[in-house]
Design a protein around this motif. Structure first.
Motif, PDB file in Angstrom:
ATOM      1  N   ALA A  53       0.942  -1.216  -0.071  1.00  0.00           N
ATOM      2  CA  ALA A  53      -0.018   0.034   0.125  1.00  0.00           C
ATOM      3  C   ALA A  53       1.123   1.237   0.012  1.00  0.00           C
ATOM      4  CB  ALA A  53      -0.781  -0.092   1.308  1.00  0.00           C
ATOM      5  N   ILE A  54       1.998   1.231   0.736  1.00  0.00           N
ATOM      6  CA  ILE A  54       2.887   2.398   0.890  1.00  0.00           C
ATOM      7  C   ILE A  54       3.528   2.693  -0.729  1.00  0.00           C
ATOM      8  CG2 ILE A  54       5.158   3.080   1.555  1.00  0.00           C
ATOM      9  CD1 ILE A  54       3.029   4.085   3.502  1.00  0.00           C
ATOM     10  N   ALA A  55       3.875   1.495  -1.235  1.00  0.00           N
ATOM     11  CA  ALA A  55       4.508   1.597  -2.681  1.00  0.00           C
ATOM     12  C   ALA A  55       3.591   2.152  -3.415  1.00  0.00           C
ATOM     13  CB  ALA A  55       4.960   0.229  -3.002  1.00  0.00           C
ATOM     14  N   ARG A  56       2.347   1.893  -3.420  1.00  0.00           N
ATOM     15  CA  ARG A  56       1.334   2.404  -4.201  1.00  0.00           C
ATOM     16  C   ARG A  56       1.102   3.707  -4.024  1.00  0.00           C
ATOM     17  NH1 ARG A  56      -0.769  -2.875  -4.093  1.00  0.00           N
ATOM     18  NH2 ARG A  56      -2.060  -2.067  -2.090  1.00  0.00           N
ATOM     19  N   ALA A  57       0.997   4.147  -2.871  1.00  0.00           N
ATOM     20  CA  ALA A  57       0.864   5.705  -2.547  1.00  0.00           C
ATOM     21  C   ALA A  57       1.943   6.437  -2.729  1.00  0.00           C
ATOM     22  CB  ALA A  57       0.427   5.619  -1.091  1.00  0.00           C
ATOM     23  N   VAL A  58       3.049   6.143  -2.654  1.00  0.00           N
ATOM     24  CA  VAL A  58       4.194   7.028  -2.898  1.00  0.00           C
ATOM     25  C   VAL A  58       4.510   6.970  -4.575  1.00  0.00           C
ATOM     26  CG1 VAL A  58       6.816   7.067  -2.738  1.00  0.00           C
ATOM     27  CG2 VAL A  58       5.508   6.515  -0.823  1.00  0.00           C
ATOM     28  N   GLU A  59       4.162   5.958  -5.244  1.00  0.00           N
ATOM     29  CA  GLU A  59       4.328   6.212  -6.592  1.00  0.00           C
ATOM     30  C   GLU A  59       3.350   7.082  -7.279  1.00  0.00           C
ATOM     31  OE1 GLU A  59       5.507   5.633 -10.486  1.00  0.00           O
ATOM     32  OE2 GLU A  59       6.628   5.139  -8.632  1.00  0.00           O
ATOM     33  N   PHE A  60       2.103   7.048  -6.580  1.00  0.00           N
ATOM     34  CA  PHE A  60       0.924   7.968  -7.038  1.00  0.00           C
ATOM     35  C   PHE A  60       1.381   9.345  -6.795  1.00  0.00           C
ATOM     36  CE2 PHE A  60      -2.503  10.711  -6.209  1.00  0.00           C
ATOM     37  CZ  PHE A  60      -3.461  10.508  -7.253  1.00  0.00           C
ATOM     38  N   ALA A  61       1.922   9.616  -5.675  1.00  0.00           N
ATOM     39  CA  ALA A  61       2.429  11.008  -5.025  1.00  0.00           C
ATOM     40  C   ALA A  61       3.584  11.340  -6.081  1.00  0.00           C
ATOM     41  CB  ALA A  61       2.948  10.892  -3.791  1.00  0.00           C
ATOM     42  N   ARG A  62       4.343  10.436  -6.290  1.00  0.00           N
ATOM     43  CA  ARG A  62       5.548  10.691  -7.385  1.00  0.00           C
ATOM     44  C   ARG A  62       5.122  11.185  -8.671  1.00  0.00           C
ATOM     45  NH1 ARG A  62       8.603   9.213 -11.360  1.00  0.00           N
ATOM     46  NH2 ARG A  62       7.442   7.244 -11.759  1.00  0.00           N
ATOM     47  N   ARG A  63       4.062  10.679  -9.109  1.00  0.00           N
ATOM     48  CA  ARG A  63       3.495  10.880 -10.363  1.00  0.00           C
ATOM     49  C   ARG A  63       2.723  11.991 -10.699  1.00  0.00           C
ATOM     50  NH1 ARG A  63       3.395   6.722 -14.611  1.00  0.00           N
ATOM     51  NH2 ARG A  63       4.847   5.039 -13.741  1.00  0.00           N
ATOM     52  N   HIS A  64       1.605  12.119  -9.646  1.00  0.00           N
ATOM     53  CA  HIS A  64       0.536  13.194  -9.370  1.00  0.00           C
ATOM     54  C   HIS A  64       0.556  14.189  -8.244  1.00  0.00           C
ATOM     55  CE1 HIS A  64      -1.006  10.512 -12.614  1.00  0.00           C
ATOM     56  NE2 HIS A  64      -0.757   9.645 -11.811  1.00  0.00           N
ATOM     57  N   GLY A  65       1.265  13.873  -7.250  1.00  0.00           N
ATOM     58  CA  GLY A  65       1.336  14.748  -5.755  1.00  0.00           C
ATOM     59  C   GLY A  65       2.026  15.939  -6.264  1.00  0.00           C
ATOM     60  N   PRO A  66       1.580  16.906  -5.129  1.00  0.00           N
ATOM     61  CA  PRO A  66       2.489  18.189  -5.048  1.00  0.00           C
ATOM     62  C   PRO A  66       3.646  18.218  -4.063  1.00  0.00           C
ATOM     63  CG  PRO A  66       0.474  18.287  -3.556  1.00  0.00           C
ATOM     64  CD  PRO A  66       0.458  16.924  -4.410  1.00  0.00           C
ATOM     65  N   GLN A  67       4.053  17.064  -3.385  1.00  0.00           N
ATOM     66  CA  GLN A  67       5.040  17.253  -2.805  1.00  0.00           C
ATOM     67  C   GLN A  67       6.449  17.305  -3.346  1.00  0.00           C
ATOM     68  OE1 GLN A  67       2.584  14.778  -3.053  1.00  0.00           O
ATOM     69  NE2 GLN A  67       2.179  13.663  -1.082  1.00  0.00           N
ATOM     70  N   LEU A  68       7.124  18.027  -2.584  1.00  0.00           N
ATOM     71  CA  LEU A  68       8.751  18.208  -3.335  1.00  0.00           C
ATOM     72  C   LEU A  68       9.424  16.964  -2.879  1.00  0.00           C
ATOM     73  CD1 LEU A  68       9.189  21.781  -2.013  1.00  0.00           C
ATOM     74  CD2 LEU A  68       8.662  21.167  -4.338  1.00  0.00           C
ATOM     75  N   MET A  69       8.964  16.122  -2.036  1.00  0.00           N
ATOM     76  CA  MET A  69       9.820  14.884  -1.478  1.00  0.00           C
ATOM     77  C   MET A  69       9.102  14.109  -0.665  1.00  0.00           C
ATOM     78  SD  MET A  69      11.387  13.486   1.514  1.00  0.00           S
ATOM     79  CE  MET A  69      11.426  14.891   2.630  1.00  0.00           C
ATOM     80  N   VAL A  70       8.998  12.776  -0.747  1.00  0.00           N
ATOM     81  CA  VAL A  70       8.280  11.861  -0.005  1.00  0.00           C
ATOM     82  C   VAL A  70       9.317  10.802   0.289  1.00  0.00           C
ATOM     83  CG1 VAL A  70       6.308   9.872   0.376  1.00  0.00           C
ATOM     84  CG2 VAL A  70       6.189  12.218  -0.960  1.00  0.00           C
ATOM     85  N   GLU A  71       9.567  10.461   1.503  1.00  0.00           N
ATOM     86  CA  GLU A  71      10.369   9.172   1.769  1.00  0.00           C
ATOM     87  C   GLU A  71       9.990   8.382   2.966  1.00  0.00           C
ATOM     88  OE1 GLU A  71      13.091   8.055   0.396  1.00  0.00           O
ATOM     89  OE2 GLU A  71      13.556   9.839  -0.742  1.00  0.00           O
ATOM     90  N   THR A  72       9.756   7.313   2.928  1.00  0.00           N
ATOM     91  CA  THR A  72       9.468   6.223   3.972  1.00  0.00           C
ATOM     92  C   THR A  72      10.200   5.210   4.263  1.00  0.00           C
ATOM     93  OG1 THR A  72       7.160   6.635   2.822  1.00  0.00           O
ATOM     94  CG2 THR A  72       7.456   4.965   4.529  1.00  0.00           C
ATOM     95  N   PHE A  73      10.365   5.044   5.542  1.00  0.00           N
ATOM     96  CA  PHE A  73      11.423   4.442   6.101  1.00  0.00           C
ATOM     97  C   PHE A  73      10.799   3.140   7.091  1.00  0.00           C
ATOM     98  CE2 PHE A  73      13.300   8.448   5.193  1.00  0.00           C
ATOM     99  CZ  PHE A  73      14.422   7.733   4.391  1.00  0.00           C
TER     100      PHE A  73
END
Length: 133
Positions: free
Chosen positions: A28-48
């Motif tokens: 679920a995190i991988a899908r969410a981060v990929e969506f944010a990478r393609r469409h989101g306004p974030q300058l950076m997203v990192e999950t550890f």
């Protein structure tokens, strides 16, 4: 310091992964981060991941409060999917969001976890390929 520097927001979300849900959480995190990478306004997203403690730490950098609102509007289905596999244990906001975003964060979290706000003192964001002066 520019106006952009004054409005930059960094969110740190610490999530407790539900027992038996680690792989579903990862997916679920991988899908969410990929969506944010393609469409989101974030300058950076990192999950550890701290697998031993079953904790995940997500950091999201936003240009301003408008970007946070855009993220909420676009990513709601992905956020809900992630939350099926964890609960928020702690949420920290670095920077000073506007009143609307502050209220939205407080409302979304309710009483489920500690929420802290940390005002900005100084800093910068170096974008990839940006030269140092």
């Amino acid at each position: 310091m520019t106006a952009q520097d004054d409005t930059t927001l960094l969110f740190r979300n610490t999530m407790r992964i539900t027992d038996g849900h680690l792989e579903s959480f990862r997916d679920a995190i991988a899908r969410a981060v990929e969506f944010a990478r393609r469409h989101g306004p974030q300058l950076m997203v990192e999950t550890f991941l701290d697998e031993e403690r079953m904790l995940a730490h997500s950091f999201q950098l936003y240009r301003d409060s408008d970007a946070v609102r855009t993220h909420w509007r676009l990513a709601d289905p992905y956020i809900r999917e992630v939350m099926e596999h964890c609960r928020v244990e702690r949420f920290e906001v670095f920077g000073e969001p506007d009143a609307d975003v502050t209220a939205g964060v407080r409302s979304a979290l309710g009483e489920q976890c500690p929420l802290t706000f940390h005002p900005r003192i100084a800093g910068f964001v170096r974008l990839a390929g940006e030269p140092r002066t």
